[in-house]
Motif scaffolding. Structure first.
Motif, short mmCIF file in Angstrom:
data_model
loop_
_atom_site.label_atom_id
_atom_site.label_comp_id
_atom_site.label_asym_id
_atom_site.label_seq_id
_atom_site.Cartn_x
_atom_site.Cartn_y
_atom_site.Cartn_z
N ARG C 347 51.05 43.83 48.91
CA ARG C 347 49.92 42.59 49.61
C ARG C 347 49.80 41.95 51.04
NH1 ARG C 347 46.58 39.06 46.73
NH2 ARG C 347 46.74 38.09 48.17
N SER C 348 51.31 41.88 51.28
CA SER C 348 51.61 41.47 52.73
C SER C 348 50.95 41.71 53.26
CB SER C 348 53.02 40.60 52.20
OG SER C 348 53.78 41.45 52.36
N ILE C 349 51.89 43.42 53.29
CA ILE C 349 51.22 44.59 54.61
C ILE C 349 49.58 44.89 54.89
CG2 ILE C 349 51.75 46.56 54.74
CD1 ILE C 349 53.36 45.39 55.37
N ILE C 350 48.81 44.65 52.89
CA ILE C 350 47.95 44.79 53.50
C ILE C 350 46.82 43.48 54.38
CG2 ILE C 350 45.80 44.54 52.34
CD1 ILE C 350 46.88 46.48 50.21
N GLU C 351 47.77 42.17 53.81
CA GLU C 351 47.11 41.50 54.17
C GLU C 351 46.98 41.66 56.22
OE1 GLU C 351 49.01 38.10 52.98
OE2 GLU C 351 47.19 38.94 51.15
N GLY C 352 48.21 41.76 56.53
CA GLY C 352 48.73 41.27 57.96
C GLY C 352 47.72 42.84 59.20
N LEU C 353 47.21 43.94 57.76
CA LEU C 353 47.09 44.79 58.87
C LEU C 353 45.60 45.04 59.27
CD1 LEU C 353 47.82 47.92 56.79
CD2 LEU C 353 48.08 47.62 58.85
N THR C 354 44.67 43.56 58.51
CA THR C 354 43.14 44.10 58.87
C THR C 354 42.77 43.27 60.73
OG1 THR C 354 43.39 42.66 56.55
CG2 THR C 354 41.30 42.20 58.12
N GLU C 355 43.84 43.00 60.92
CA GLU C 355 43.68 42.52 62.78
C GLU C 355 44.38 43.60 63.60
OE1 GLU C 355 45.83 38.76 64.40
OE2 GLU C 355 45.46 39.81 65.97
N PRO C 356 44.98 44.18 63.37
CA PRO C 356 45.30 45.53 64.30
C PRO C 356 44.67 46.42 63.38
CG PRO C 356 46.89 44.88 62.59
CD PRO C 356 46.17 43.44 62.51
N LEU C 357 44.16 46.58 62.59
CA LEU C 357 43.29 47.48 62.49
C LEU C 357 42.29 47.74 62.75
CD1 LEU C 357 43.96 49.19 59.07
CD2 LEU C 357 44.21 50.69 60.88
N THR C 358 41.40 45.79 62.61
CA THR C 358 39.81 45.72 63.22
C THR C 358 39.59 46.00 65.27
OG1 THR C 358 39.84 44.18 61.53
CG2 THR C 358 38.45 44.09 64.18
N HIS C 359 41.03 45.74 65.67
CA HIS C 359 41.13 46.52 66.88
C HIS C 359 41.05 47.72 67.40
CE1 HIS C 359 41.82 42.26 69.12
NE2 HIS C 359 42.57 42.20 68.88
N MET C 360 42.31 48.45 66.80
CA MET C 360 42.08 49.67 66.85
C MET C 360 40.85 50.73 66.48
SD MET C 360 46.36 50.11 64.70
CE MET C 360 45.91 52.25 64.95
N ILE C 361 40.05 50.19 65.38
CA ILE C 361 38.63 50.99 65.37
C ILE C 361 37.81 50.41 66.46
CG2 ILE C 361 36.04 50.88 63.53
CD1 ILE C 361 38.50 51.87 62.33
N ARG C 362 37.62 49.58 66.68
CA ARG C 362 37.18 49.33 67.71
C ARG C 362 37.15 49.43 69.15
NH1 ARG C 362 37.22 42.52 67.34
NH2 ARG C 362 35.25 42.36 65.44
N ASN C 363 38.38 50.01 69.37
CA ASN C 363 39.24 50.39 70.64
C ASN C 363 38.60 51.52 70.15
OD1 ASN C 363 40.54 50.36 72.36
ND2 ASN C 363 41.63 52.08 71.51
N ALA C 364 39.00 52.09 69.28
CA ALA C 364 38.13 53.96 68.89
C ALA C 364 36.66 53.98 68.94
CB ALA C 364 38.17 54.77 67.84
N VAL C 365 36.30 53.39 68.82
CA VAL C 365 34.83 53.27 68.90
C VAL C 365 34.00 53.33 70.70
CG1 VAL C 365 31.92 52.36 68.65
CG2 VAL C 365 33.94 52.58 66.82
N ASP C 366 34.89 52.54 71.29
CA ASP C 366 34.72 52.26 72.94
C ASP C 366 35.32 53.02 73.88
OD1 ASP C 366 33.54 49.63 73.14
OD2 ASP C 366 35.06 48.52 73.96
N HIS C 367 36.25 53.24 73.49
CA HIS C 367 37.85 54.28 73.94
C HIS C 367 37.81 55.26 73.76
CE1 HIS C 367 38.36 50.17 76.41
NE2 HIS C 367 38.18 50.11 74.94
N GLY C 368 37.66 55.29 72.75
CA GLY C 368 37.76 56.88 72.32
C GLY C 368 36.19 57.73 72.40
N LEU C 369 35.18 57.49 71.16
CA LEU C 369 34.32 57.85 70.83
C LEU C 369 33.36 58.07 72.16
CD1 LEU C 369 33.19 57.60 67.26
CD2 LEU C 369 34.69 59.16 68.08
N GLU C 370 33.00 58.95 72.75
CA GLU C 370 31.50 59.84 74.01
C GLU C 370 30.52 58.73 73.49
OE1 GLU C 370 32.84 62.39 71.66
OE2 GLU C 370 34.27 63.54 73.39
#
Lengths: 159, 97, 644
Positions: C347-370
């Protein structure tokens, strides 16, 4: 691991008859309220911590807890050189643990509450800073140390 | 065990247990008519050994073109059939009813 | 599958987007404790969600989906109408069916068909056979049973009292009336009883007759059994979702247990060293006993870790919402797909993953997808897909985020890097090196400042957050095809992979995640600046040197670097330093012990661990060491004076 002689934390701590653990440090007698003492362990060499307070000898493994070992004689400025200690008194207060390196443990004393007097003004400010009172009984004068004041400092940021 | 003298009519004993099986077997065998009418009105206990005799007798009657009829039937008899998982039609032939 | 000029395709796409919301509504309704009490609001919400899926599926002639949704909906209709109530057994059947519904939607979206799981629906229909398969009993009395005065009627009646039973009589072996031995048993029975009955209760009915009859008591085959298997499968991947009673445990207690197990491991290795001579002979009883102890300890460790572990599913589901919001803001169409969401991580890892994954998802939408129009022009489905997957790989958890967007615009990355002075304009970089620039602090290729990007938040933050978790991130991109981020994380924060080093007479540990490479130091490679700073040339790059023993004021520091080893480390921001140590000992997994509570902050040190001999070893803080690199060391004497 070396032998430890735990002191039951449930030792009676009636208001009427407080108990203290007396010990010897650089040839002088001191004591700690038994309520703050967790256990007494024989010496084991600590791992030094970098750039730390010189009275902090380092850390040892206390059944999985990292226990800082404090050179009490150095901390109280009783001796210039690091003293050769044989015993570690494990103290607990405010949810933290520390080990006090002392020469030897003497006794457990019970004293009448009225035997405790407030700390006098002392020339050695280091002792004064760690003192919570004096026990004056049976012709003895025994400084009572306050473990909380002798713990490693929490929010000190060193270079 | 009290049997009726009527050749195609048989009154079943009150307790159809281990001790009744042999005599019921004999009684059923003496009925050579393909049509047997059984009176189960007084039955308070139907055990498995007697049940299997009745089942065999029903098959026997069917093979000979007839069948069993059971009337009247006590509540205990019907309850036992239910417990054993035997539908009444398994014993009592439609044509014979 | 998508005709770009087909108006139906757009409606279809919006249907699948709607399905995602509906699935979330369904999940929310089912997760609400009120649902378990058959509360009308939650039951209605679940019904409406499934009903809407059914309606949409039917209009697009997605037969498999609509058929499943139709029958699934019936369950909620029964609940609405009060014909049934929710009980734990039903909950256990609804959840796999809800999962399957999402698989069917996914399959329909991809134009595939899915494996038939009508067994899930059958299981739902059988309210009387809950948790596991029905009992199936074959009972054939022998003559001995009758001879001892026992009567099947009583046994069968006793079974009937346990629950609704189906009884079938078998007369297969019944002879002709004339051939019957009236004391022989010819009949046998087959019974089916609810699986909720305890086996012992069934066996009790056959007390005293078990040796005078043929008896088989088994779990029935059929739909109920496959349900039991499905439950077992679900349990393997998610213990928390398994059946059986559960207890809520204070996290502190589990941590304490975990600590104790850590102690046990240490105690064991201390014992191993002490009794090493006795263990030398691999056939000695001591060796055998010790090996048993070792394997038990390791099992115990795994079991405790498993208690803390949680499936990544809730984390992934949160990302689904973030993706939707991000897509709406960016004017893009995006859908998310999960793989391995039942993978369990501490669970400690899951808690720590929320923030980076959120960034990455936004990054994928923003910069990845056309943008949809661009995708259409490229012959891609207008709706982009982001795939989030999780899997266990050799003691670590691997999380992948893949978007089927444009891939990294390397020319642009290069231009920005040159512009910001990160690289020289004529510096030659491989594709991988170019991609790695994205992780450089402050790097952002956002062309438009939106509420998502333009906050100065780049992938460097992601890497920093992952590094705090002991994780690593790699990037892989194909122009026009998409970008794949791979995150490798430890299974827990309580244990880390470290490199054991010797410096200043002490054993120190360095987190493996921070290490780039190790090189042998040659005096000729070292440059000394006027201010005393030492630099070392590694692969054409000048990196500041940091003599660990000197910087930490360890007693036995060696003045000469020749023949020592340099370990190139990078901090969370990618800044590098070469740590000079005497020797590299080995790589090992260590249990992390906090220092701060008892000792306060310690310079250059992140935490401590306990070595096999019971002594404490310190774990270096790579970030702090990099900061200290280059700055002249404080002599110990001066430190002492400052501290006094």
């Amino acid at each position: 691991m070396t032998a430890a002689s735990p002191i039951s934390p449930k030792s009676p701590t009636r208001e009427a008859a407080p108990e203290v653990l007396t010990f010897c440090l650089a040839g002088r007698d001191f004591c700690l309220p038994i309520t703050s003492v967790r256990e007494i362990r024989s010496w084991s060499d600590p791992t030094p911590l970098p750039l730390s307070d010189p009275s902090l000898l380092g850390v040892i493994n206390l059944r999985g807890t990292i226990l800082p070992i404090i050179d009490l004689a150095h901390k109280l400025r009783l001796s210039a050189a690091r003293s050769r200690c044989d015993v570690i008194i494990v103290v607990a207060c405010a949810g933290r643990l520390a080990g006090f390196a002392v020469d030897r443990v003497a006794d457990i004393l019970t004293f009448a509450p009225d035997a405790l007097s407030p700390p006098p003004a002392l020339a050695n400010t280091a002792i004064a800073a760690g003192l919570s009172g004096m026990i004056l009984a049976e012709g003895r004068c025994l400084p009572v140390l306050d473990a909380t004041r002798l713990m490693p400092q929490q929010n000190r940021d060193r270079p | 065990m009290a049997h009726s003298n009527d050749s195609d009519r048989l009154t079943l004993a009150q307790r159809l247990d281990l001790t009744a099986a042999a005599s019921l077997h004999r009684a059923l065998l003496t009925h050579t008519s393909p049509q047997i009418h059984l009176d189960a009105g007084a039955v308070s206990h139907l055990g498995a050994l007697c049940l299997q005799l009745l089942l065999a007798a029903a098959d026997d009657c069917r093979r000979r073109g007839g069948g069993l009829t059971l009337s009247p039937r006590s509540a205990a008899f019907d309850a036992a059939l239910g417990t054993f998982g035997v539908p009444l039609s398994r014993l009592q032939t439609e044509a014979a009813a | 599958m998508t005709q770009t000029d087909d108006p139906l395709a757009a409606i279809r796409t919006s249907f699948f987007q709607e399905c995602e919301e509906l699935l979330e509504q369904l999940a929310d309704a089912l997760a609400d404790p009120a649902f378990a009490a058959t509360a009308p609001d939650q039951v209605n919400a679940a019904f409406r969600a499934v009903h809407s899926v059914k309606g949409g599926a039917a209009s697009f002639e997605l037969d498999q989906l609509s058929a499943f949704a139709h029958r699934f909906e019936n369950t909620f209709d029964d609940l609405r109408a009060g014909r049934r109530r929710v009980d734990p057994a039903l909950m256990r059947r609804i959840l796999p069916a809800a999962d399957h519904l999402s698989f069917l939607i996914e399959a329909a979206r991809a134009g595939r068909t899915c494996v038939d799981r009508s067994d899930l629906l059958q299981a739902l229909d059988q309210s009387e056979n809950p948790a596991s398969g029905d009992w199936f009993i074959r009972f054939r009395p022998t003559a001995a049973l009758y001879a001892t005065g026992n009567e099947p009627l009583h046994i069968l009646n006793a079974l009937l009292e346990l629950g609704d039973a189906r009884i079938d009589l078998s007369t297969e072996t019944l002879p002709h009336l004339s051939d019957i031995n009236p004391e022989e048993g010819y009949l046998s029975w087959q019974l089916r009883l609810p699986g909720t009955i305890a086996e012992q209760a069934l066996r009790d009915c056959f007390d005293f007759v078990e040796d005078v009859c043929d008896l088989q008591i088994t779990r029935a085959v059929g739909p109920a059994l496959s349900q039991a298997k499905a439950t077992a499968d679900a349990r393997r991947s998610a213990p928390a979702a398994g059946d059986g009673p559960t207890v809520r445990i204070d996290l502190d207690r589990i941590d304490r247990l975990m600590n104790l197990v850590g102690e046990l491991v240490i105690g064991q290795s201390m014992l191993e060293q002490t009794i090493a001579p006795a263990l030398a002979n691999s056939h000695s009883p001591a060796r055998t006993a010790f090996d048993t102890l070792t394997s038990l300890t390791s099992d115990l460790q795994d079991s405790v870790m498993a208690i803390r572990a949680q499936p990544v599913k809730p984390l992934f589901q949160r990302m689904s919402r973030i993706l939707r919001d991000a897509a709406a803001v960016a004017g893009k169409e995006a859908t998310i797909r999960f793989l391995g969401e039942m993978t369990e991580v501490d669970r400690s890892i899951i808690e720590g993953l929320t923030e980076p994954l959120t960034h990455m998802i936004r990054n994928a939408v923003d910069h990845g997808l056309e943008k949809p129009a661009d995708r259409r022009a490229l012959g891609k489905p207008t709706c982009g897909t982001v795939t989030l997957s999780a899997a266990h790989r050799v003691g670590r958890v691997l999380i992948e985020l893949f978007d089927d967007g444009a891939g990294i615009d390397r020319a642009r990355v290069r231009a920005v890097a040159v512009d910001r002075g990160l690289i020289d304009h004529d510096q030659r970089l491989t594709d991988a090196e170019t991609d790695a620039l994205l992780f450089h602090p402050g790097f952002s290729t956002a062309q438009a400042v939106t509420s998502l990007s333009g906050r100065g938040v780049g992938l460097d933050v992601v890497r920093a957050a992952l590094s705090r978790l002991g994780g690593r991130i790699t990037i892989e991109s194909q122009p026009g095809q998409g970008t794949r981020f791979q995150l490798s994380l430890p299974l827990t924060l309580a244990v880390t992979d470290g490199m054991a080093l010797r410096s200043g007479g002490q054993i120190l540990l360095l987190p493996l995640a921070s290490i780039r490479e190790t090189v042998r130091v040659r005096g000729a490679d070292i440059r000394r600046l006027d201010d005393g700073t030492e630099l070392m040339q590694i692969r054409g790059q000048l990196v500041s040197l940091c003599d660990v023993a000197a910087v930490l004021g360890l007693p036995e520091s060696t003045p000469h670097h020749d023949h020592s080893v340099a370990v190139l480390v990078a901090d969370e921001d990618g800044r590098q330093a070469a740590l000079i140590v005497d020797e590299i000992i080995d790589q090992r997994q260590v249990v992390i012990k906090g220092l701060r509570t008892n000792c306060g902050p310690v310079a250059g040190i992140a935490a401590a661990t306990i070595l096999g001999d019971g002594r404490v070893a310190l774990i270096l803080d790579p970030g702090d060491m990099v900061r200290r690199a280059g700055s002249p060391a404080v002599p110990p004497s001066e430190t002492e004076r400052l501290a006094g």
